[in-house]
Design an enzyme around this catalytic site. Structure first.
Site, PDB file in Angstrom:
ATOM      1  N   HIS A 127     -50.424  19.946  -8.247  1.00 54.12           N
ATOM      2  CA  HIS A 127     -49.644  20.900  -7.451  1.00 54.12           C
ATOM      3  C   HIS A 127     -48.635  20.222  -6.524  1.00 54.12           C
ATOM      4  O   HIS A 127     -47.828  20.915  -5.906  1.00 54.12           O
ATOM      5  CB  HIS A 127     -50.576  21.826  -6.663  1.00 54.12           C
ATOM      6  CG  HIS A 127     -51.339  21.158  -5.564  1.00 54.12           C
ATOM      7  ND1 HIS A 127     -51.711  21.830  -4.415  1.00 54.12           N
ATOM      8  CD2 HIS A 127     -51.820  19.900  -5.432  1.00 54.12           C
ATOM      9  CE1 HIS A 127     -52.386  21.004  -3.637  1.00 54.12           C
ATOM     10  NE2 HIS A 127     -52.471  19.837  -4.239  1.00 54.12           N
ATOM     11  N   HIS A 128     -48.649  18.897  -6.419  1.00 56.27           N
ATOM     12  CA  HIS A 128     -47.626  18.191  -5.636  1.00 56.27           C
ATOM     13  C   HIS A 128     -46.438  17.763  -6.494  1.00 56.27           C
ATOM     14  O   HIS A 128     -45.385  17.415  -5.948  1.00 56.27           O
ATOM     15  CB  HIS A 128     -48.220  16.949  -4.970  1.00 56.27           C
ATOM     16  CG  HIS A 128     -49.225  17.243  -3.910  1.00 56.27           C
ATOM     17  ND1 HIS A 128     -48.994  18.130  -2.882  1.00 56.27           N
ATOM     18  CD2 HIS A 128     -50.491  16.764  -3.707  1.00 56.27           C
ATOM     19  CE1 HIS A 128     -50.054  18.190  -2.096  1.00 56.27           C
ATOM     20  NE2 HIS A 128     -50.983  17.379  -2.583  1.00 56.27           N
ATOM     21  N   ALA A 129     -46.576  17.750  -7.805  1.00 53.96           N
ATOM     22  CA  ALA A 129     -45.507  17.273  -8.691  1.00 53.96           C
ATOM     23  C   ALA A 129     -44.340  18.254  -8.679  1.00 53.96           C
ATOM     24  O   ALA A 129     -44.506  19.451  -8.915  1.00 53.96           O
ATOM     25  CB  ALA A 129     -46.043  17.096 -10.108  1.00 53.96           C
ATOM     26  N   ASN A 163     -46.603  21.832  -2.604  1.00 51.31           N
ATOM     27  CA  ASN A 163     -45.146  21.865  -2.490  1.00 51.31           C
ATOM     28  C   ASN A 163     -44.467  21.997  -3.849  1.00 51.31           C
ATOM     29  O   ASN A 163     -43.475  22.717  -4.002  1.00 51.31           O
ATOM     30  CB  ASN A 163     -44.653  20.601  -1.784  1.00 51.31           C
ATOM     31  CG  ASN A 163     -45.144  19.327  -2.470  1.00 51.31           C
ATOM     32  OD1 ASN A 163     -46.349  19.095  -2.547  1.00 51.31           O
ATOM     33  ND2 ASN A 163     -44.226  18.519  -2.971  1.00 51.31           N
TER      34      ASN A 163
END
EC number: 3.5.1.98
Length: 869
Positions: A607-609, A652
């Site tokens: 979920h940060h990629a 993000n």
């Protein structure tokens, strides 16, 4: 070398003995002062050696299974030979003594040398049907002796009765030739008499029989057909087989015979084919084709006949694409003795020993063995339904019951298993409506007759996604202890699920790699090639367009895209693609209704990629890619998708992927600390853009440590009202468990219990018709994340009320002031987008128990008003 030899020696014994390698290696390392690089090298070699040991054990177990099957075949051959000798002794005892004397006089006249009798048993049994019972041709003997006088010749038959059988053979040959000259024999009997005549010539040392019009040069025993059980003829009073299957070997005579069979069948369509009443097996010429089933020849049919004629409750009929049917269960109402009636029943029904509905479809609805892949291409429009109709109308109630039972089992099975079936192509054509209407109507008629086409809800279950290959993603240094994101995370979770029996209750989804096209729905083409294929594949690309200018040297000795996210060109690409692909497959099956919900135990997280940025242990945004695929493949079933992110870090990358999408709701519960906690995004003012304003809902906690009461307050005042207003068709959860207790302040610092995650999972099942899929994100304390994942999966299964059962402290405690302040800001900003948030301020500064009691009172008042009205 000593360890390898000891391991090999143990594999040849009763079982593999795995030496205690870890203790030996660790002791050796402890006794010598080696450099850290040498220690790391030894540890990597030790891991490889352990993997080789596991592979060796697996090969050993498979070899044991193959040896057991070989023993079964040997036992079958021994029983067959014993039965053959008993039949011969019985036959000799019934011979008339007068024939013996006649045979002695005949042999005195022809006492010269004779050719070896290689097919004595088969010829004798083939021609010994004087009373109308067809004997079974036996397998030819492999013993060939030099030419010798008849009195000294050795064969399978005892010397005392050889003369009697020779005279009897001559009498039979004369009778057959006489019948043939009168025109009473059919084409198949002509072929059989030709073969017998040739054998008779060899037995009598080249002497030709009188009245013989044609001969077949039998130079190989491969022309001899398969042996058929005697009980088939006795059960149905059939006279003679019209055609037999050939021995499936790659010999030249057999090849010629197959070509001859094809030429004979040329020009006759299946519609015009008339079955003979005097045949045991009404095999058509395509039946001679090689079977593509690996299980169709494993267990001989006559092995069952050699046992006593009793019902075997443990006997299974293997089927390549349908569930195994116990013989006792499938024929319980028929009370069939296995020794005779089952074989006879299968012969009359024109069945191979293993019935499979996809096989029947691939065989153009002719009941028999499986055909080659080439036959499947001509499935449509090249066959008729007469074969199926004729076999169904044979008066065999047993066959109809078995076929209907298998059709019933097929309908109740999940389509996922059908897709994995190697024969599922024909069945897929049936589902897609590609089969001729006549064939489909006949299958539906059989199903309607059994009365099971009434509406039945499919028995869906929870799906689990996991693959051991994702564990291999590790830093080049080989020291997992220095990296919190390692393969032990998913290993510990999977072990916990096995320990509680959840893996046995759920269906494991086959892990698949995400395609480059699927990954490019979220990431750029260059980024996808760089991290999904290899950085070396981007050597010809302009350096300014690369997603990464250079790798960093990590303190551990490895390399990474940043100080936390290590990269290994040997394993990272495979694990990252498997993580995204497994979630795609699991979500697709839930969207199609084959699974009711699911949990993807995957890594690395995602979920940060971002579009062109790897960070926070993430390479591909698994959740974002899965949502894009669902929107592309299932636009009707997944018109509106909700993403719930309860990882302690803000997602993000996921937020950026859908901040302009009006059909995707993104809601995140995370630690923010006013932008001072990684990644620093996800403030309360980030609400989405353009037409998607209000569809990004962030609950950024700051200040005090958050526990169950704070998460409960956010759930009842923000998450549930917005979810009820949005009415999603599908829900995907970024299930990070780093908010769970046990994580240090740098990795989470919150103290949420595992039961709270089970509670949130159970609450989400009230939306989107229960179509909820959880994808593992963060979480690094192995004990707490394993317990939290177990609570979530238990809630998804739904068989126990213990999942998500909160403590009295959590239910009766007020949220802390920092959480109250955050929730008030969220409601103030988003109530203009979500009218359901109006009035929720009063529910913030209350306990969960007080809120439940208040809701109960309101519901009772509403019911009273409705009754009065």
């Amino acid at each position: 070398m000593e360890e390898a030899s000891s391991s090999t020696g143990s594999a040849g014994g009763a079982g593999p003995s795995v030496p205690n390698l870890p203790s030996t290696s660790e002791a050796a390392i402890g006794q010598t002062n080696l450099e850290p690089e040498s220690i790391a090298l030894l540890q990597s070699q030790l891991q490889e050696y352990r993997q080789k040991q596991m592979d060796l054990i697996g090969h050993f177990q498979r070899a044991q299974q193959e040896l057991s099957v070989q023993h079964m075949h040997n036992l079958y051959a021994a029983l067959q030979q014993q039965q053959q000798l008993q039949n011969l002794q019985t036959e000799r005892s019934a011979v008339n003594p007068l024939l013996i004397s006649q045979q002695h006089s005949t042999e005195d006249q022809n006492s010269g040398p004779a050719a070896p009798l290689s097919l004595a048993n088969s010829l004798t049994n083939l021609l010994s049907s004087s009373n109308g019972n067809l004997s079974v041709p036996q397998t030819p003997t492999k013993e060939h002796h030099p030419t010798a006088p008849t009195s000294n010749r050795k064969c399978d038959l005892p010397r005392s009765n050889s003369t009697t059988i020779s005279q009897l053979t001559k009498d039979r040959l004369k009778n057959m030739i006489a019948n043939r000259s009168k025109g009473e024999s059919n084409s198949q009997s002509n072929l059989m008499s030709n073969s017998v005549t040739a054998n008779g010539n060899g037995h009598d040392n080249g002497r030709k029989l009188k009245n013989s019009n044609s001969q077949v040069n039998v130079s190989s025993p491969h022309f001899e057909p398969y042996r058929l059980p005697t009980s088939l003829a006795n059960a149905h009073n059939l006279q003679q087989a019209s055609e037999f299957q050939l021995r499936k070997v790659n010999s030249e005579p057999n090849l010629k015979m197959r070509i001859r069979a094809k030429l004979l069948s040329k020009g006759s369509s299946p519609v015009q084919h008339v079955q003979q009443n005097n045949s045991q097996f009404n095999f058509t010429h395509p039946q001679l084709k090689r079977s593509d089933s690996e299980t169709s020849q494993n267990v001989p049919l006559d092995f069952m006949q050699s046992s006593s004629q009793t019902n075997l409750p443990h006997l299974m009929l293997p089927s390549p694409s349908l569930p195994n049917l116990a013989a006792a269960g499938a024929f319980h109402g028929l009370n069939l003795p296995v020794g005779q009636d089952l074989n006879a029943f299968m012969a009359v029904a024109n069945l191979s020993p293993f019935l499979s509905l996809p096989s029947l479809l691939n065989k153009k609805l002719e009941l028999g063995g499986l055909t080659d892949e080439g036959d499947r291409n001509g499935l449509i429009g090249s066959s008729s339904t007469s074969s199926l109709a004729s076999n169904v109308s044979m008066g065999s109630h047993q066959y109809q019951s078995l076929l209907k039972q298998q059709i019933r089992d097929l309908v109740l099975r999940r389509k996922s298993l059908v897709r994995e079936d190697p024969e599922g192509e024909g069945l897929a054509e049936l589902y897609n409506g590609l089969l001729p209407q006549a064939k489909l109507q006949q299958l539906q008629a059989l199903a309607a007759e059994s009365g099971f086409l009434a509406k039945q809800e499919p028995t869906c279950t929870t799906g689990l996604g996991y693959d051991q290959a994702m564990v291999r993603h590790e830093c080049c240094c080989g020291n997992n202890a220095s990296h919190v994101e390692n393969g032990g995370r998913i290993q510990s979770i999977w072990s916990k699920l096995i320990e509680h029996g959840h893996v046995q209750k759920c269906e494991k989804v086959t892990a698949k790699k995400a395609s480059l096209e699927q990954l490019q729905l979220v990431h750029s083409q260059t980024y996808t090639t760089f991290f999904a294929v290899s950085p070396t594949a981007c050597l010809k690309i302009d350096a300014n367009s690369l997603p990464l200018k250079r790798f960093l040297q990590l303190p551990c000795g490895g390399i990474g895209v940043d100080s936390d996210t290590y990269f290994n060109d040997a394993s990272t690409q495979t694990a990252a693609r498997l993580a995204a692909g497994t979630l795609i497959e699991l979500s697709s099956q839930v969207a199609e209704g084959r699974l009711k919900n699911g949990f993807a135990c995957i890594r690395p997280p995602g979920h940060h990629a971002e579009h062109e940025q790897a960070m926070g242990f993430c390479f591909f945004n698994n959740v974002a890619v899965a949502v894009k695929v669902l929107q592309t493949k299932y636009p009707a079933q997944c018109a509106k998708i909700a993403i719930i992110d309860w990882d302690v870090h803000h997602g993000n990358g996921t937020q950026l992927s859908f901040e302009n999408d009006p059909n995707v709701l993104y809601m995140s519960l995370h630690r923010h600390d006013k932008g001072n906690f990684f990644p620093g995004t996800g403030s309360v003012t980030e609400v989405g853009k353009n037409d998607a304003k209000g569809l990004t809902v962030n609950v950024p906690f700051s200040g005090d440590v958050m526990r169950d009461p704070e998460y409960l307050a956010a759930w009842r005042t923000v998450i549930e009202p917005v979810m009820a207003s949005f009415c999603p068709d599908f829900i995907i959860v970024s299930a990070g468990f780093d908010a769970c207790h046990g994580h240090p302040n740098a990795l989470g610092g919150y103290e949420v219990t595992p039961e709270m995650f089970g509670y949130m999972t159970k609450s989400l099942l009230n939306y989107a018709s229960g179509k909820v899929v959880l994808a593992l994100e963060g979480g690094y304390d192995l004990k707490s994340i394993s317990e939290a994942a177990q609570q979530c999966v238990q809630a998804l299964i739904g068989e126990s009320d213990d999942a998500g059962r909160l403590s009295s402290v959590a239910l009766e405690s007020l949220p802390n002031p920092s959480a109250v302040e955050t929730l008030q800001k969220v409601i103030a900003i988003h109530k203009s987008y979500w009218p359901a948030l109006h009035g929720q301020e009063a529910a913030i500064n209350t306990t969960e128990m007080q809120w439940r009691n208040l809701k109960l009172q309101v519901q009772m008042q509403q019911q009273q008003q409705q009754q009065q009205t």
